[in-house]
Scaffold this motif. Structure first.
Motif, PDB file in Angstrom:
ATOM      1  N   GLN A   1      73.669  28.785  15.715  1.00 49.37           N
ATOM      2  CA  GLN A   1      73.370  30.187  16.004  1.00 49.37           C
ATOM      3  C   GLN A   1      74.614  31.066  15.841  1.00 49.37           C
ATOM      4  O   GLN A   1      74.536  32.187  15.346  1.00 49.37           O
ATOM      5  N   GLN A   2      75.760  30.559  16.249  1.00 47.69           N
ATOM      6  CA  GLN A   2      77.008  31.324  16.163  1.00 47.69           C
ATOM      7  C   GLN A   2      77.405  31.634  14.724  1.00 47.69           C
ATOM      8  O   GLN A   2      78.206  32.536  14.488  1.00 47.69           O
ATOM      9  N   ARG A   3      76.867  30.932  13.774  1.00 45.08           N
ATOM     10  CA  ARG A   3      77.191  31.174  12.367  1.00 45.08           C
ATOM     11  C   ARG A   3      76.377  32.312  11.768  1.00 45.08           C
ATOM     12  O   ARG A   3      76.564  32.661  10.608  1.00 45.08           O
ATOM     13  N   PHE A   4      75.486  32.878  12.536  1.00 48.18           N
ATOM     14  CA  PHE A   4      74.664  33.992  12.075  1.00 48.18           C
ATOM     15  C   PHE A   4      75.037  35.255  12.839  1.00 48.18           C
ATOM     16  O   PHE A   4      75.552  35.190  13.961  1.00 48.18           O
ATOM     17  N   ALA A   5      74.757  36.385  12.245  1.00 55.03           N
ATOM     18  CA  ALA A   5      75.000  37.662  12.904  1.00 55.03           C
ATOM     19  C   ALA A   5      74.133  37.762  14.160  1.00 55.03           C
ATOM     20  O   ALA A   5      73.084  37.113  14.264  1.00 55.03           O
ATOM     21  N   ARG A   6      74.566  38.575  15.090  1.00 57.93           N
ATOM     22  CA  ARG A   6      73.788  38.787  16.312  1.00 57.93           C
ATOM     23  C   ARG A   6      72.378  39.249  15.946  1.00 57.93           C
ATOM     24  O   ARG A   6      72.200  40.107  15.092  1.00 57.93           O
ATOM     25  N   GLY A   7      71.401  38.671  16.624  1.00 56.97           N
ATOM     26  CA  GLY A   7      70.012  39.073  16.410  1.00 56.97           C
ATOM     27  C   GLY A   7      69.335  38.436  15.211  1.00 56.97           C
ATOM     28  O   GLY A   7      68.172  38.730  14.935  1.00 56.97           O
ATOM     29  N   ALA A   8      70.019  37.549  14.490  1.00 58.50           N
ATOM     30  CA  ALA A   8      69.436  36.932  13.299  1.00 58.50           C
ATOM     31  C   ALA A   8      68.896  35.533  13.552  1.00 58.50           C
ATOM     32  O   ALA A   8      68.129  35.011  12.752  1.00 58.50           O
ATOM     33  N   CYS A   9      69.292  34.925  14.664  1.00 55.65           N
ATOM     34  CA  CYS A   9      68.917  33.536  14.938  1.00 55.65           C
ATOM     35  C   CYS A   9      68.533  33.401  16.414  1.00 55.65           C
ATOM     36  O   CYS A   9      69.312  33.753  17.300  1.00 55.65           O
ATOM     37  N   LEU A  10      67.337  32.895  16.653  1.00 58.32           N
ATOM     38  CA  LEU A  10      66.808  32.717  18.001  1.00 58.32           C
ATOM     39  C   LEU A  10      66.798  31.231  18.339  1.00 58.32           C
ATOM     40  O   LEU A  10      66.196  30.439  17.621  1.00 58.32           O
ATOM     41  N   VAL A  11      67.468  30.858  19.423  1.00 61.03           N
ATOM     42  CA  VAL A  11      67.421  29.483  19.907  1.00 61.03           C
ATOM     43  C   VAL A  11      66.408  29.432  21.045  1.00 61.03           C
ATOM     44  O   VAL A  11      66.476  30.222  21.997  1.00 61.03           O
ATOM     45  N   VAL A  12      65.468  28.488  20.933  1.00 64.93           N
ATOM     46  CA  VAL A  12      64.426  28.304  21.938  1.00 64.93           C
ATOM     47  C   VAL A  12      64.640  26.931  22.574  1.00 64.93           C
ATOM     48  O   VAL A  12      64.187  25.922  22.048  1.00 64.93           O
ATOM     49  N   PRO A  13      65.342  26.880  23.711  1.00 60.25           N
ATOM     50  CA  PRO A  13      65.654  25.604  24.344  1.00 60.25           C
ATOM     51  C   PRO A  13      64.534  25.126  25.273  1.00 60.25           C
ATOM     52  O   PRO A  13      64.165  25.807  26.229  1.00 60.25           O
ATOM     53  N   GLN A  14      64.005  23.952  24.983  1.00 65.42           N
ATOM     54  CA  GLN A  14      62.946  23.374  25.809  1.00 65.42           C
ATOM     55  C   GLN A  14      63.370  23.298  27.269  1.00 65.42           C
ATOM     56  O   GLN A  14      62.584  23.637  28.165  1.00 65.42           O
ATOM     57  N   ASP A  15      64.589  22.849  27.536  1.00 67.44           N
ATOM     58  CA  ASP A  15      65.049  22.712  28.922  1.00 67.44           C
ATOM     59  C   ASP A  15      64.993  24.034  29.680  1.00 67.44           C
ATOM     60  O   ASP A  15      64.597  24.067  30.843  1.00 67.44           O
TER      61      ASP A  15
ATOM     62  N   SER B   1      73.846  36.016   7.383  1.00 65.80           N
ATOM     63  CA  SER B   1      74.336  34.730   7.863  1.00 65.80           C
ATOM     64  C   SER B   1      75.805  34.757   8.255  1.00 65.80           C
ATOM     65  O   SER B   1      76.284  33.832   8.888  1.00 65.80           O
ATOM     66  N   ALA B   2      76.501  35.798   7.925  1.00 66.20           N
ATOM     67  CA  ALA B   2      77.908  35.900   8.315  1.00 66.20           C
ATOM     68  C   ALA B   2      78.013  36.312   9.780  1.00 66.20           C
ATOM     69  O   ALA B   2      77.253  37.130  10.261  1.00 66.20           O
ATOM     70  N   VAL B   3      78.974  35.756  10.462  1.00 65.38           N
ATOM     71  CA  VAL B   3      79.200  36.098  11.867  1.00 65.38           C
ATOM     72  C   VAL B   3      79.859  37.464  11.942  1.00 65.38           C
ATOM     73  O   VAL B   3      80.738  37.791  11.147  1.00 65.38           O
ATOM     74  N   GLU B   4      79.452  38.238  12.929  1.00 60.44           N
ATOM     75  CA  GLU B   4      80.071  39.562  13.139  1.00 60.44           C
ATOM     76  C   GLU B   4      81.396  39.420  13.823  1.00 60.44           C
ATOM     77  O   GLU B   4      81.614  38.580  14.636  1.00 60.44           O
TER      78      GLU B   4
END
Length: 174
Positions: free
Chosen positions: A23-37, A171-174
């Motif tokens: 997720q950190q390799r993408f710009a803010r708001g471009a990648c959503l992590v959905v953690p089961q835990d 995909s570039a980090v800000e």
């Protein structure tokens, strides 16, 4: 274009760490992590059982992200028997779907857990109750991640595979 990434595996295998690093390799708001835990244990405080509400909620959150064209990373133990149908529906809903599964021995997961920041959260005895070994999904070709993969290699592979799904200028980090 929507990209679904599923990262499954036993407790303490490195799923959450890998998902957050990707997720950190993408710009803010471009990648959503959905953690089961987080959804199951924190938001709903429910046991991991067939038909539990977290399965439906995980799916709804992921569908929301896919509909917005985000890279959506669903990560967790995600036992094939309980979560397989939901993951199959998500796979069908995405333009591109990538599947990864950690395949580590129980001894390796305990070793990783002991060295983690969550070591006090649960015991090896509890982990033994959750451990299910290799459970391939019937509808997807999963990249099998064993103990020989280092953390950076895992993150590099997932990130590279996402980029191969199509050019993503964000995909570039800000």
């Amino acid at each position: 274009m929507s990209v679904l990434v599923v990262v499954r595996g036993n407790s303490a295998s490195g799923k959450s760490t890998a998902a957050l690093a990707v997720q950190q390799r993408f710009a803010r708001g471009a990648c959503l992590v959905v953690p089961q835990d987080v959804v199951r244990r924190q938001m709903l405080r429910e046991p991991d059982t067939a038909g539990a509400a977290n399965i439906e909620l995980l799916e709804h959150i992921a569908i929301f992200g896919l509909a917005r064209g985000l890279v959506v990373i669903v990560e967790g133990i995600l036992n094939a028997g309980r979560y397989g149908s939901m993951l199959e529906r998500l796979t069908a809903a995405a333009d591109h779907a990538l599947h990864y599964c950690f395949d580590l021995t129980f001894e390796e997961t305990v070793t990783r857990h002991i060295g983690s920041s969550r070591a006090a959260d649960f015991s090896p005895e509890q982990m033994a109750e959750w451990y299910h070994g290799w459970q391939p999904l019937s509808f997807a070709d999963e990249i099998r991640i064993d103990a020989s993969w280092g953390p950076e290699a895992i993150v590099d592979r997932i990130h590279r595979d996402i980029l191969a799904c199509g050019e993503r200028p964000e995909s570039a980090v800000e």
